[in-house]
Design an enzyme around this catalytic site. Structure first.
Site, PDB file in Angstrom:
ATOM      1  N   GLU A 111       6.942   4.654  12.062  1.00 55.45           N
ATOM      2  CA  GLU A 111       8.042   5.363  12.449  1.00 55.45           C
ATOM      3  C   GLU A 111       8.250   6.803  11.947  1.00 55.45           C
ATOM      4  O   GLU A 111       7.921   7.234  10.983  1.00 55.45           O
ATOM      5  CB  GLU A 111       9.376   4.473  11.659  1.00 55.45           C
ATOM      6  CG  GLU A 111      10.838   5.118  11.894  1.00 55.45           C
ATOM      7  CD  GLU A 111      11.927   3.998  11.897  1.00 55.45           C
ATOM      8  OE1 GLU A 111      11.359   2.882  11.730  1.00 55.45           O
ATOM      9  OE2 GLU A 111      12.958   4.607  12.021  1.00 55.45           O
ATOM     10  N   ARG A 112       8.548   7.586  12.806  1.00 51.36           N
ATOM     11  CA  ARG A 112       8.570   9.152  12.471  1.00 51.36           C
ATOM     12  C   ARG A 112       6.972   9.767  12.146  1.00 51.36           C
ATOM     13  O   ARG A 112       6.906  10.437  11.427  1.00 51.36           O
ATOM     14  CB  ARG A 112       9.659   9.476  11.443  1.00 51.36           C
ATOM     15  CG  ARG A 112      10.844   8.867  11.964  1.00 51.36           C
ATOM     16  CD  ARG A 112      11.255   9.319  13.122  1.00 51.36           C
ATOM     17  NE  ARG A 112      12.739   8.542  13.462  1.00 51.36           N
ATOM     18  CZ  ARG A 112      13.515   8.677  14.949  1.00 51.36           C
ATOM     19  NH1 ARG A 112      12.688   9.184  15.638  1.00 51.36           N
ATOM     20  NH2 ARG A 112      14.372   8.133  14.839  1.00 51.36           N
ATOM     21  N   ASN A 154      12.614   0.509   7.242  1.00 53.18           N
ATOM     22  CA  ASN A 154      13.130  -0.573   8.025  1.00 53.18           C
ATOM     23  C   ASN A 154      12.278  -1.713   8.000  1.00 53.18           C
ATOM     24  O   ASN A 154      11.207  -1.762   8.645  1.00 53.18           O
ATOM     25  CB  ASN A 154      13.283  -0.063   9.610  1.00 53.18           C
ATOM     26  CG  ASN A 154      14.420   1.024   9.255  1.00 53.18           C
ATOM     27  OD1 ASN A 154      15.300   1.009   8.850  1.00 53.18           O
ATOM     28  ND2 ASN A 154      14.146   2.037  10.396  1.00 53.18           N
ATOM     29  N   LYS A 156      16.068  -0.286   1.660  1.00 56.70           N
ATOM     30  CA  LYS A 156      16.976   0.157   2.524  1.00 56.70           C
ATOM     31  C   LYS A 156      18.047  -0.801   2.745  1.00 56.70           C
ATOM     32  O   LYS A 156      17.714  -1.598   3.488  1.00 56.70           O
ATOM     33  CB  LYS A 156      16.619   0.811   3.763  1.00 56.70           C
ATOM     34  CG  LYS A 156      17.557   1.266   4.751  1.00 56.70           C
ATOM     35  CD  LYS A 156      16.612   2.029   5.934  1.00 56.70           C
ATOM     36  CE  LYS A 156      17.510   2.537   7.025  1.00 56.70           C
ATOM     37  NZ  LYS A 156      17.016   3.115   8.117  1.00 56.70           N
ATOM     38  N   GLU A 171      22.027   1.566   8.860  1.00 51.65           N
ATOM     39  CA  GLU A 171      21.401   1.501  10.077  1.00 51.65           C
ATOM     40  C   GLU A 171      20.988   0.174  10.562  1.00 51.65           C
ATOM     41  O   GLU A 171      19.644  -0.141  11.108  1.00 51.65           O
ATOM     42  CB  GLU A 171      20.248   2.655  10.113  1.00 51.65           C
ATOM     43  CG  GLU A 171      20.676   4.139   9.777  1.00 51.65           C
ATOM     44  CD  GLU A 171      19.756   4.990  10.150  1.00 51.65           C
ATOM     45  OE1 GLU A 171      18.428   4.594   9.930  1.00 51.65           O
ATOM     46  OE2 GLU A 171      19.970   6.195  10.637  1.00 51.65           O
ATOM     47  N   ARG A 223      17.989   2.865  -1.903  1.00 52.66           N
ATOM     48  CA  ARG A 223      18.092   4.210  -1.416  1.00 52.66           C
ATOM     49  C   ARG A 223      19.533   4.599  -1.037  1.00 52.66           C
ATOM     50  O   ARG A 223      20.454   3.415  -0.788  1.00 52.66           O
ATOM     51  CB  ARG A 223      17.567   4.108   0.141  1.00 52.66           C
ATOM     52  CG  ARG A 223      15.847   4.352  -0.044  1.00 52.66           C
ATOM     53  CD  ARG A 223      15.429   4.044   1.589  1.00 52.66           C
ATOM     54  NE  ARG A 223      15.090   5.426   2.068  1.00 52.66           N
ATOM     55  CZ  ARG A 223      15.293   5.757   3.318  1.00 52.66           C
ATOM     56  NH1 ARG A 223      15.929   4.737   4.241  1.00 52.66           N
ATOM     57  NH2 ARG A 223      15.143   6.736   3.760  1.00 52.66           N
ATOM     58  N   ARG A 281      30.458  11.602   7.770  1.00 48.64           N
ATOM     59  CA  ARG A 281      29.522  11.056   7.380  1.00 48.64           C
ATOM     60  C   ARG A 281      28.911  11.443   6.358  1.00 48.64           C
ATOM     61  O   ARG A 281      28.137  10.953   5.396  1.00 48.64           O
ATOM     62  CB  ARG A 281      28.443  10.995   8.518  1.00 48.64           C
ATOM     63  CG  ARG A 281      26.956  10.427   8.239  1.00 48.64           C
ATOM     64  CD  ARG A 281      26.157  10.214   9.326  1.00 48.64           C
ATOM     65  NE  ARG A 281      24.583  10.268   8.615  1.00 48.64           N
ATOM     66  CZ  ARG A 281      23.711  10.175   9.479  1.00 48.64           C
ATOM     67  NH1 ARG A 281      23.692   9.833  10.952  1.00 48.64           N
ATOM     68  NH2 ARG A 281      22.339  10.146   8.937  1.00 48.64           N
ATOM     69  N   LYS A 335      18.092  11.466  -0.308  1.00 46.28           N
ATOM     70  CA  LYS A 335      17.475  12.300   0.553  1.00 46.28           C
ATOM     71  C   LYS A 335      18.004  13.825  -0.177  1.00 46.28           C
ATOM     72  O   LYS A 335      18.959  13.840  -0.471  1.00 46.28           O
ATOM     73  CB  LYS A 335      17.909  12.329   1.856  1.00 46.28           C
ATOM     74  CG  LYS A 335      17.195  10.855   2.661  1.00 46.28           C
ATOM     75  CD  LYS A 335      17.597  10.952   4.122  1.00 46.28           C
ATOM     76  CE  LYS A 335      16.897   9.959   4.777  1.00 46.28           C
ATOM     77  NZ  LYS A 335      17.238   9.538   6.217  1.00 46.28           N
ATOM     78  N   ASP A 376      20.431  14.242   6.893  1.00 45.11           N
ATOM     79  CA  ASP A 376      19.478  13.588   7.286  1.00 45.11           C
ATOM     80  C   ASP A 376      18.175  14.386   7.610  1.00 45.11           C
ATOM     81  O   ASP A 376      17.804  14.663   8.797  1.00 45.11           O
ATOM     82  CB  ASP A 376      19.540  12.588   8.589  1.00 45.11           C
ATOM     83  CG  ASP A 376      18.394  11.675   8.972  1.00 45.11           C
ATOM     84  OD1 ASP A 376      17.649  11.258   7.941  1.00 45.11           O
ATOM     85  OD2 ASP A 376      18.424  11.051   9.784  1.00 45.11           O
ATOM     86  N   GLU A 389       9.819  15.256  11.142  1.00 44.03           N
ATOM     87  CA  GLU A 389      10.864  14.616  12.368  1.00 44.03           C
ATOM     88  C   GLU A 389      11.849  15.539  13.011  1.00 44.03           C
ATOM     89  O   GLU A 389      12.051  15.475  14.149  1.00 44.03           O
ATOM     90  CB  GLU A 389      11.656  13.300  11.653  1.00 44.03           C
ATOM     91  CG  GLU A 389      12.855  12.723  12.664  1.00 44.03           C
ATOM     92  CD  GLU A 389      13.519  11.648  11.972  1.00 44.03           C
ATOM     93  OE1 GLU A 389      13.357  11.268  10.733  1.00 44.03           O
ATOM     94  OE2 GLU A 389      14.458  10.948  12.540  1.00 44.03           O
ATOM     95  N   TRP A 425      26.567   9.811  15.647  1.00 48.82           N
ATOM     96  CA  TRP A 425      24.905  10.017  16.297  1.00 48.82           C
ATOM     97  C   TRP A 425      24.982  10.966  17.420  1.00 48.82           C
ATOM     98  O   TRP A 425      24.135  10.876  18.203  1.00 48.82           O
ATOM     99  CB  TRP A 425      24.464   8.787  16.618  1.00 48.82           C
ATOM    100  CG  TRP A 425      23.933   7.688  15.664  1.00 48.82           C
ATOM    101  CD1 TRP A 425      24.135   8.135  14.196  1.00 48.82           C
ATOM    102  CD2 TRP A 425      23.347   6.469  15.554  1.00 48.82           C
ATOM    103  NE1 TRP A 425      23.493   7.060  13.408  1.00 48.82           N
ATOM    104  CE2 TRP A 425      23.132   6.082  14.305  1.00 48.82           C
ATOM    105  CE3 TRP A 425      22.924   5.727  16.531  1.00 48.82           C
ATOM    106  CZ2 TRP A 425      22.309   4.798  13.767  1.00 48.82           C
ATOM    107  CZ3 TRP A 425      22.520   4.327  16.354  1.00 48.82           C
ATOM    108  CH2 TRP A 425      22.255   3.870  15.098  1.00 48.82           C
TER     109      TRP A 425
END
Ligand code: GCW
Length: 701
Positions: free
Chosen positions: A165-166, A208, A285, A289, A322, A334, A358, A363, A391, A540
């Site tokens: 992912e990414r 994830n 996590k 999401e 996280r 957000r 983060k 993000d 990303e 989003w």
């Protein structure tokens, strides 16, 4: 004689022309040119004394010897005599620190590496080789170094099906299907590269998460990775899917307060510990999401984290929990939600819980202010999570050296409790005397032969490790080290390349999202611009973040808007709250700025905004010219590869500029100022662009 000489010349020519595939990273160890300094190095390097109070551990000890032999043989043509001496422990060096001295032993010069543990000797060996390669004067060899942060980790967002992912550098390095029977030599090379910059932990699975990795069959595969990394001091961690007790444990719930659930995790932690005695712990996590978590059972983040912490405490593990959470309906800004959810739990976590945050509240955008939680949880160890993978900074094709971005966060002052309370001091534990300190970078590694896809993205892996070890190093020093280690010492190459690296992050900001703009990335893959995105879940979309209208642009986070500023210390909030004192590079993050507002330059905001995009494009064009001029001095394969990528970067910078300015112009109603090139196409053209099967996109479309 004549024949021999020409054969020799031919061999040299072949060697010179041989393409460099980048596999060796910054650990090239090519022979240095002979100068009096190098002759002195060679003399001293023929004896290396390893001084430590512990007996040699064979695996790490062998790694030390192998490194010194390879490194000194390569750099200086020396086969060192390696001697081990038992000495008293040096409390100031801690577990991982080292000292390097240049001394006389038995009448001869020698290098002495002193450390309390084998891994410290290993870090010392890498440091010695680096300093020799960088040409440190001999009388400056009285080096002492200890890491400022204890756990210096790479987080791999690697899936069990080997997609990443990414990830923009090929597939996952972990060959799950043939593990544990076949151990790729790359695992050792990976751990060695990590150790060379002081990294000591790897979360090998995606946040994830897939519970499968916690089954016995998969754990045996993880154990094989752990044993390949161990000689290099890299400990393995896993992501824990919160619903694992349901999915692989046969339980009916994953409620953290259910005794059966807690017992299941305790047993799981013991099982992992038996296979992997130095297992680091879990990264989680939760309730983010779509990932399961304690809130699915009406419990808090603290309930969930503490339950896992109790399971791991007996086996010496930690929980990295996280703080990347935000609710689905997003009634509140957000960027304020993580603070809302976590700050009330300060002091309520077990001692072996670390909250991982983060760098910014949104993000991993090209520029964000620091996350307000860094100033809000003095009784909890807080880990800084940054993205090494790009990303939102051009992914696998754009040059963006990220040390300046990370330094910007680390050097930010939270002003809590007072001046000098930087994020770095929160994270390294020195501010609140936290016993655990952690920094994590989402890795940019993959199966590409050169590890990172973009040849120059190796610099980001290097930089992350160096900063994780010592966050006081400057971006310029790190850029210089990496450039010299990777490209050699010819100033015709190093000077321009260092300049490109140091300009690059700001340049990406210029052509993607200048002046504090954020959230304007294409849906799903996040590669190109999509500022017009207005459909789907509100937070989003892009319009949620930029608020463009006929009056101006930007997200009002003062009292008249979301008042996210209340989450920061009054001193810093006061500076940011006033449009007149808010730094311009964050102005659109905190304010809705009028199109005609006068900027520091004297220009209206709209003109200034447009000029940033043009400046970004112009800088990339300049790099292309610079890079072309280096052709004669850079390995041909690398040169051609970077040339192609810079051409893509220029194309994309123009795309970002044209698409963004055409779109925002529909609100500003103003002409492009002089010096900004007219767009190549109209807005419908850019709106129609769709990219498919982009690397690293979890939606896969
Ligand atoms: O930046 C976003 C990414 C997701 C990622 C998420 C996270 C792993 O788009 O792909 O999921 O952050 O950090 O959890």
């Amino acid at each position: 004689m004549k024949i021999a000489a020409s054969v020799l010349l031919a061999v040299c020519a072949v060697a010179l022309a041989r393409a460099d595939d980048g596999y060796r990273l910054w650990l090239r160890y090519d022979r240095m040119t002979q100068t009096p300094l190098h002759a002195a190095y060679a003399e001293a390097a023929s004896t290396i004394v390893l001084a430590s109070p512990v007996a040699e551990d064979s695996a790490t000890g062998a790694a030390v010897s192998a490194e010194l032999n390879q490194g000194l043989g390569g750099l200086l043509g020396v086969t060192p005599q390696i001697r081990r001496e038992t000495v008293q422990s040096h409390p100031d060096l801690g577990d991982e620190g080292y000292a390097i001295d240049w001394e006389r032993r038995d009448g001869h010069p020698a290098f002495v590496i002193t450390a309390n543990r084998n891994v410290g000797v290993l870090y010392g060996a890498f440091a010695l080789l680096r300093e020799l390669r960088l040409g440190r004067p001999l009388d400056h060899f009285a080096l002492r170094s200890t890491p400022r942060i204890q756990r210096r980790m790479l987080d791999h967002w690697d899936n069990l099906n080997r997609t990443v992912e990414r990830g923009y550098a090929g597939g996952s390095l972990w060959e799950w299907f043939v593990l544990p029977n076949f151990e790729s030599p790359r695992y050792r090379d990976y751990a060695r590269a990590c150790a060379s910059v002081g990294l000591n932990g790897a979360v090998v699975t995606n946040v994830n998460a897939d519970a499968l990795v916690l089954t016995p069959e998969w754990l045996s595969k993880v154990a094989a990775l752990a044993s390949a990394f161990r000689p290099y001091g890299v400990r393995v961690y896993l992501t824990a899917r919160f619903s694992a007790p349901l999915e692989i444990g046969g339980l009916k719930t994953a409620d953290p307060l259910d005794p059966a659930v807690a017992a299941w995790w305790r047993a799981k932690a013991r099982e992992i510990h038996e296979l992997i005695p130095d297992f680091g712990g879990f990264l989680v996590k939760a309730n983010s999401e779509g990932q399961p978590g304690p809130q699915s059972y009406g419990r808090s983040h603290a309930d969930g984290a503490n339950m896992l912490a109790d399971a791991l405490a007996p086996v010496g593990g930690i929980v990295l929990w996280r703080a990347f959470v935000y609710e689905a309906d997003a009634r509140r800004d957000r960027c304020m939600q993580a603070y809302d959810e976590f700050e009330p739990y300060d002091g309520k976590f077990r001692p072996n819980v670390v909250v991982q945050i983060k760098n910014g509240p949104l993000d991993f955008q090209p520029r964000e202010p620091f996350h307000p939680l860094f100033g809000a949880m003095p009784r909890t160890p807080l880990a800084l999570e940054v993205q090494i993978t790009q990303e939102y900074l051009g992914q696998g094709t754009h040059l963006a050296f990220l040390a300046p971005l990370w330094k910007e966060t680390l050097d930010s002052d939270t002003f809590r409790p007072g001046r000098g309370s930087t994020v770095a001091r929160v994270v390294d534990g020195s501010l609140s005397h936290n016993p655990i300190s952690v920094i994590a970078g989402v890795a940019n590694t993959g199966t590409d032969r050169n590890w990172t896809g973009h040849p120059l993205a190796q610099a980001n892996w290097y930089a992350f490790g160096r900063l994780a070890w010592d966050h006081t190093l400057s971006s310029a020093q790190i850029a210089s080290e990496w450039t010299h280690l990777t490209f050699g010492d010819d100033p015709r190459v190093t000077a321009p390349l260092e300049r490109m690296l140091l300009e690059s992050r700001e340049t990406v900001v210029d052509y993607m999202d200048p002046l504090g703009l954020t959230g304007v990335f294409a849906e799903g893959h996040h590669y190109g611009p999509e500022p017009w995105l207005d459909k789907g879940r509100p937070d989003w979309t892009s319009v949620y973040y930029h608020h463009a209208d006929s009056k101006g642009l930007g997200f009002d986070r003062t009292q008249s808007g979301s008042n996210a500023l209340e989450q920061y210390a009054p001193v810093i909030a006061g500076i940011w709250r006033d449009e007149a004192t808010c730094p311009e590079d964050l102005i659109l993050w905190f304010h809705h700025v009028a199109w005609d507002r006068t900027m520091a330059s004297g220009r209206p905001f709209w003109d200034e905004f447009c000029r940033h995009y043009q400046h970004g494009v112009d800088t990339v064009r300049g790099w292309r010219r610079t890079w072309d001029s280096l052709k004669a001095y850079v390995d041909p394969e690398t040169h051609a590869h970077v040339s192609s990528l810079l051409a893509i970067q220029e194309r994309d910078a123009c795309w970002w500029r044209d698409a963004s300015l055409l779109y925002f112009q529909t609100f500003s109603g103003r002409p492009l100022p002089p010096g900004v090139e007219p767009p190549a196409h109209d807005l419908p053209y850019y709106r129609a662009i769709q990219l498919h099967w982009m690397p690293g996109d979890p939606s896969g479309k």
